[in-house]
Design a protein around this motif. Structure first.
Motif, PDB file in Angstrom:
ATOM      1  N   ARG A   1      -2.748   6.921  -3.549  1.00 54.28           N
ATOM      2  CA  ARG A   1      -2.310   6.455  -4.019  1.00 54.28           C
ATOM      3  C   ARG A   1      -2.469   6.227  -5.165  1.00 54.28           C
ATOM      4  NH1 ARG A   1       2.082   1.446  -1.720  1.00 54.28           N
ATOM      5  NH2 ARG A   1       3.510   1.463  -2.717  1.00 54.28           N
TER       6      ARG A   1
ATOM      7  N   LYS B   1      -2.597   3.502  -8.328  1.00 53.72           N
ATOM      8  CA  LYS B   1      -2.121   1.645  -8.266  1.00 53.72           C
ATOM      9  C   LYS B   1      -1.721   1.534  -9.231  1.00 53.72           C
ATOM     10  CE  LYS B   1      -4.853   1.108  -5.186  1.00 53.72           C
ATOM     11  NZ  LYS B   1      -4.575   3.013  -4.405  1.00 53.72           N
ATOM     12  N   LYS B   2      -0.511   0.455  -9.696  1.00 51.29           N
ATOM     13  CA  LYS B   2       0.778   0.925 -10.621  1.00 51.29           C
ATOM     14  C   LYS B   2       0.073   0.286 -11.830  1.00 51.29           C
ATOM     15  CE  LYS B   2       4.742   0.303  -8.022  1.00 51.29           C
ATOM     16  NZ  LYS B   2       4.767  -1.239  -6.599  1.00 51.29           N
ATOM     17  N   ASN B   3      -1.067  -0.465 -11.553  1.00 52.05           N
ATOM     18  CA  ASN B   3      -1.451  -0.811 -12.740  1.00 52.05           C
ATOM     19  C   ASN B   3      -2.863  -1.142 -12.976  1.00 52.05           C
ATOM     20  OD1 ASN B   3      -1.637  -2.952 -11.384  1.00 52.05           O
ATOM     21  ND2 ASN B   3      -0.967  -4.304 -12.932  1.00 52.05           N
TER      22      ASN B   3
ATOM     23  N   GLU C   1       0.076  -2.814  -2.643  1.00 53.58           N
ATOM     24  CA  GLU C   1       1.150  -3.294  -3.401  1.00 53.58           C
ATOM     25  C   GLU C   1       2.634  -4.007  -2.704  1.00 53.58           C
ATOM     26  OE1 GLU C   1       0.048   0.672  -3.953  1.00 53.58           O
ATOM     27  OE2 GLU C   1       0.412   0.325  -7.057  1.00 53.58           O
TER      28      GLU C   1
ATOM     29  N   ALA D   1       0.282  -8.154  -8.761  1.00 55.60           N
ATOM     30  CA  ALA D   1      -0.255  -6.783  -9.310  1.00 55.60           C
ATOM     31  C   ALA D   1      -1.324  -7.018 -10.618  1.00 55.60           C
ATOM     32  CB  ALA D   1       0.244  -6.325  -9.838  1.00 55.60           C
ATOM     33  N   PHE D   2      -1.472  -7.932 -10.759  1.00 52.96           N
ATOM     34  CA  PHE D   2      -2.396  -8.807 -12.314  1.00 52.96           C
ATOM     35  C   PHE D   2      -3.782  -9.585 -11.621  1.00 52.96           C
ATOM     36  CE2 PHE D   2      -5.331 -11.819 -14.915  1.00 52.96           C
ATOM     37  CZ  PHE D   2      -4.939 -11.155 -16.292  1.00 52.96           C
TER      38      PHE D   2
ATOM     39  N   HIS E   1      -5.598  -5.622  -9.345  1.00 53.26           N
ATOM     40  CA  HIS E   1      -5.607  -4.915 -10.975  1.00 53.26           C
ATOM     41  C   HIS E   1      -7.293  -5.623 -11.156  1.00 53.26           C
ATOM     42  CE1 HIS E   1      -6.345  -2.026 -13.497  1.00 53.26           C
ATOM     43  NE2 HIS E   1      -6.596  -2.654 -14.117  1.00 53.26           N
TER      44      HIS E   1
END
Lengths: 148, 225
Positions: free
Chosen positions: A144, A146-148, B120, B139-140, B143
């Motif tokens: 999948r 990852k969005k960012n 997520e 999310a930040f 990542h």
């Protein structure tokens, strides 16, 4: 007046049928819709696992049934022409490693089926549902985007 | 160089135990992420312990054994240049000191971002403070949590390669010294022999570190389990 109504009805009917047909022939839309259902079904169980929501076996069993259904349907929704488009987060290595990818869905189905019988209360929820989520994560980690 | 095979203390017990425990925790961090998805608490507790150890090491860097103290090994460019001209160190040489700081900083950053990370959908694993921040922050942090690990992998590879190089080609048994604590006596640039820090003081540092980490997370409204 009647004629106009008929025309609109027919047009609406055709449009609806066309929309349904598009969704049916659109594997990206289909798999996204299935995974959305999986996520929605998981939400209440995630709360139970954290202890923020009381144990409710009906919701647990509903989630597991959703996974088993998804595990059956998903492998066929990744035809070679569905790598791009429709804002998919499917990574392209799915198509390089399709047997392993399909195998993860088979395992998801198996773990979910095993959990159906094994989960009776809050205590049996954690270990058995955890195994199912473990398959989710393994697949998301590798396949999948990852969005960012 | 070696005076009659005499050996001197290079690293005291607490420093060595810390070092190898941190190695195990970094490995276990990877293992628990890769294979522990069914037990999210495994990875989460690994992070608590790693953060506790790093805080311990910072405290130990002020009150620990002489070679473990920052004042003895954090070097500026001048000492680094002198080292390149051929000095030999009992503890961290200037570049080794930078590596130690870099590794500690990355493990700290990894553990701290982990507190705010989640998958997520926030369904599979969630750090103790992820529930306190926005999806964008999660999310930040998540990542960064991935990127920092990649950077850590690079530093670890360099770190191991350099240490093996020293042992094989410079006759400086760095890895062995970090296990046994001793090095051959020699004319070292930093000190001739290390003064050990006491176990009692180490225990106090560890207790303070644990109190800061677990107390901090709890005070910030995080659920440890």
């Amino acid at each position: 007046m009647m004629k106009k109504f008929l025309t609109i009805s027919i047009l609406a009917g055709v449009a609806f049928a066309a929309g349904a047909a598009t969704a049916q022939n659109d594997p990206i839309a289909q798999r996204k819709s299935i995974m959305k259902g999986v996520g929605d079904a998981t939400k209440p169980v995630a709360g139970m696992l954290k202890g923020t929501e009381p144990f409710d076996n009906a919701l647990v069993q509903k989630a597991l049934a959703t996974y088993i259904d998804a595990a059956k349907k998903m492998p066929s929704l990744f035809p070679a022409d569905s790598k791009h488009g429709g804002e998919t987060t499917a990574r392209s290595n799915i198509w390089d490693e399709k047997p392993r990818f399909d195998g993860l869905f088979a395992r998801l189905g198996q773990e979910a089926a095993a959990a159906q019988g094994a989960i009776k209360d809050q205590d049996s929820l954690k270990p058995n549902f955890g195994k199912v989520l473990g398959v989710c994560k393994e697949c998301h980690d590798d396949y999948r985007e990852k969005k960012n | 160089m070696s005076v009659g095979g005499a050996r001197v203390l290079a690293w005291d017990g607490p420093t060595r135990v810390f070092k190898w425990t941190l190695v195990l925790l970094v490995l276990d961090g990877w293992v628990s992420n890769r294979f522990g998805a069914s037990l999210p608490q495994w990875h989460i507790w690994n992070g608590y312990l790693a953060l506790t150890l790093v805080v311990f090491r910072v405290l130990w860097g002020f009150v620990g054994g002489s070679t473990a103290r920052f004042s003895s090994f954090v070097a500026g460019p001048r000492r680094a240049l002198a080292y390149l001209r051929g000095a030999k160190y009992l503890g961290h040489n200037p570049f080794g000191g930078w590596m130690a700081l870099g590794l500690l900083a990355l493990v700290a950053a990894q553990a701290l971002t982990g507190l705010f990370s989640a998958d997520e959908d926030r369904l599979i694993i969630e750090g103790p403070l992820a529930g306190k921040v926005s999806d964008a922050t999660v999310a930040f942090a998540s990542h960064r949590h991935h990127l920092i690990f990649a950077a850590l992998e690079v530093l670890i590879v360099v770190h191991i390669a350099v240490n093996l190089f020293y042992a094989a080609f410079r006759r400086d048994p760095l890895v062995k010294a970090m296990v046994t604590g001793e090095k051959p006596a020699a004319d070292y640039a930093d000190m001739r022999s290390a003064a050990a820090g006491s176990w009692g003081r180490a225990a106090v540092c560890l207790a303070i570190a644990a109190a800061l980490v677990f107390g901090g997370i709890t005070a910030a409204g995080g659920r440890l389990f």
